[in-house]
Scaffold this active site. Structure first.
Site, PDB file in Angstrom:
ATOM      1  N   LYS A  49       1.396   8.295 -15.123  1.00  0.00           N
ATOM      2  CA  LYS A  49       2.401   8.336 -14.051  1.00  0.00           C
ATOM      3  C   LYS A  49       3.785   8.588 -14.648  1.00  0.00           C
ATOM      4  O   LYS A  49       4.554   9.396 -14.150  1.00  0.00           O
ATOM      5  CB  LYS A  49       2.390   7.008 -13.269  1.00  0.00           C
ATOM      6  CG  LYS A  49       1.159   6.844 -12.385  1.00  0.00           C
ATOM      7  CD  LYS A  49       0.987   5.411 -11.862  1.00  0.00           C
ATOM      8  CE  LYS A  49      -0.301   5.302 -11.034  1.00  0.00           C
ATOM      9  NZ  LYS A  49      -0.620   3.936 -10.618  1.00  0.00           N
ATOM     10  N   GLN A  93       1.070  -2.229 -10.562  1.00  0.00           N
ATOM     11  CA  GLN A  93      -0.262  -1.703 -10.853  1.00  0.00           C
ATOM     12  C   GLN A  93      -1.328  -2.769 -10.611  1.00  0.00           C
ATOM     13  O   GLN A  93      -1.187  -3.915 -11.052  1.00  0.00           O
ATOM     14  CB  GLN A  93      -0.312  -1.205 -12.313  1.00  0.00           C
ATOM     15  CG  GLN A  93      -1.598  -0.510 -12.703  1.00  0.00           C
ATOM     16  CD  GLN A  93      -1.829   0.823 -11.993  1.00  0.00           C
ATOM     17  OE1 GLN A  93      -0.900   1.498 -11.582  1.00  0.00           O
ATOM     18  NE2 GLN A  93      -3.085   1.203 -11.835  1.00  0.00           N
ATOM     19  N   ASP A 116       3.547   2.493  -2.780  1.00  0.00           N
ATOM     20  CA  ASP A 116       2.109   2.566  -2.508  1.00  0.00           C
ATOM     21  C   ASP A 116       1.804   2.488  -1.011  1.00  0.00           C
ATOM     22  O   ASP A 116       0.666   2.747  -0.594  1.00  0.00           O
ATOM     23  CB  ASP A 116       1.387   1.393  -3.170  1.00  0.00           C
ATOM     24  CG  ASP A 116       0.957   1.674  -4.602  1.00  0.00           C
ATOM     25  OD1 ASP A 116       0.435   2.769  -4.853  1.00  0.00           O
ATOM     26  OD2 ASP A 116       1.145   0.790  -5.450  1.00  0.00           O
TER      27      ASP A 116
HETATM   28  N1  GUN Z   1      -4.788   0.725  -9.202  1.00  0.00           N
HETATM   29  C1  GUN Z   1      -5.650   1.733  -8.970  1.00  0.00           C
HETATM   30  N2  GUN Z   1      -5.117   2.600  -8.068  1.00  0.00           N
HETATM   31  C2  GUN Z   1      -3.900   2.115  -7.740  1.00  0.00           C
HETATM   32  C3  GUN Z   1      -2.871   2.556  -6.854  1.00  0.00           C
HETATM   33  O1  GUN Z   1      -2.962   3.589  -6.180  1.00  0.00           O
HETATM   34  N3  GUN Z   1      -1.774   1.763  -6.798  1.00  0.00           N
HETATM   35  C4  GUN Z   1      -1.647   0.636  -7.511  1.00  0.00           C
HETATM   36  N4  GUN Z   1      -0.525  -0.067  -7.375  1.00  0.00           N
HETATM   37  N5  GUN Z   1      -2.578   0.193  -8.345  1.00  0.00           N
HETATM   38  C5  GUN Z   1      -3.700   0.931  -8.456  1.00  0.00           C
END
Ligand code: GUN
Length: 277
Positions: A49, A93, A116
């Protein structure tokens, strides 16, 4: 043979446009990622990311915490970030270390910075058919991919496998909001194969090998959200690609399908929150 839903190609196209847009901003949008613990997959996701954010001019920061971090410490950091006018987007995360309440942490994020779309405000708006500030990244990426290939959703039978808050539930709701007829399957579902035979669109988000070509209707669309390493260390999705691509009209590969789209959505969401700011 099926047409490949190429997430990498669409990622490049969207990121190129997004970089041009960001170059025109008076300041860089800012994304803060909180990573607690040492889940190896999470570390890879978070670093990917950051790499993409840096490339297109988003100011990104990863804040690392050890797995024994307290809930209070995380809540204090989120409060500080909520109040920092230089921060546009916050991502915590998942999964979080044991003993930390995911709900408490997510609820603490300001809905205006919830990149998110997981806070009760944004999730609630999504489920009531109103516009959330942003849509959850993975389902948003799936819909962008389907749209790029002009795949119609209206009146189609879409089967979502998996009911997580990250993918399955918001995916089902977003398909519903686009006028698909939606079935959600999960670990208690009886006779998945029979349901899949009636699916025009299959979105699988389980994380284990669960779908093969024999289960699919001829000419269907298959989107594989699952990603895991098999016993030989090979990266795999939920769907047996070789057999499925014989029956499907369109199929997303793993890797190179939904994964790149999730990160692309995160970048789009960061910019959307910046613009709304
Ligand atoms: N863990 C796996 N996919 C995601 C996501 O899209 N957002 C977050 N915050 N954690 C994740």
């Amino acid at each position: 043979m099926a047409i490949i839903l190429d997430g990498k190609k669409l990622r490049e196209k969207i990121l190129e446009q997004l970089k041009i847009k960001i170059d025109g901003f008076y300041r860089k949008p800012s994304l803060v990622v909180i990573l607690a613990g040492d889940n190896p997959a999470s570390k890879i996701y978070v670093n990917n990311k950051k790499k993409v954010a840096d490339r297109i001019g988003i100011n990104s920061q990863i804040i690392n915490y050890p797995s024994n971090v307290s809930e209070e410490e995380l809540l204090n950091k989120i409060k500080e970030l909520n109040e920092d006018s230089g921060v546009d987007a916050i991502l915590v995360q998942l999964p979080l270390p044991d003993g930390i309440s995911k709900e408490n942490i997510i609820n603490a994020i300001s809905p205006e910075k919830d990149v998110d779309g997981f806070t009760p405000y944004n999730f609630g708006r999504l489920f009531s058919g109103e516009e959330p500030n942003v849509y959850p990244c993975t389902p948003k990426g799936v819909l962008l991919l389907l749209k790029e290939y002009n795949i119609e959703l209206e009146g189609k039978h879409a089967v979502v496998i998996g009911r997580s808050n990250i993918v399955g539930k918001p995916m089902a709701q977003m398909l519903l909001n686009n006028n698909a007829t939606v079935t959600v399957c999960h670990s208690y579902t009886k006779d998945l194969a029979q349901i899949l035979k009636t699916a025009d669109i299959v979105v699988s988000a389980v994380g284990k090998n669960i779908v093969n070509g024999d289960m699919l209707k001829q000419g269907c669309v298959v989107v594989d959200v699952g990603i895991f390493k098999d016993e030989n260390g090979k990266t795999r999705g939920d769907v047996d690609f070789d057999s499925a691509s014989k029956n499907a009209a369109y199929i997303s590969p793993v890797p190179g399908g939904v994964g790149p789209m999730t990160i692309t959505s995160l970048m789009l969401n960061t910019v959307e929150l910046y613009e709304k700011g």
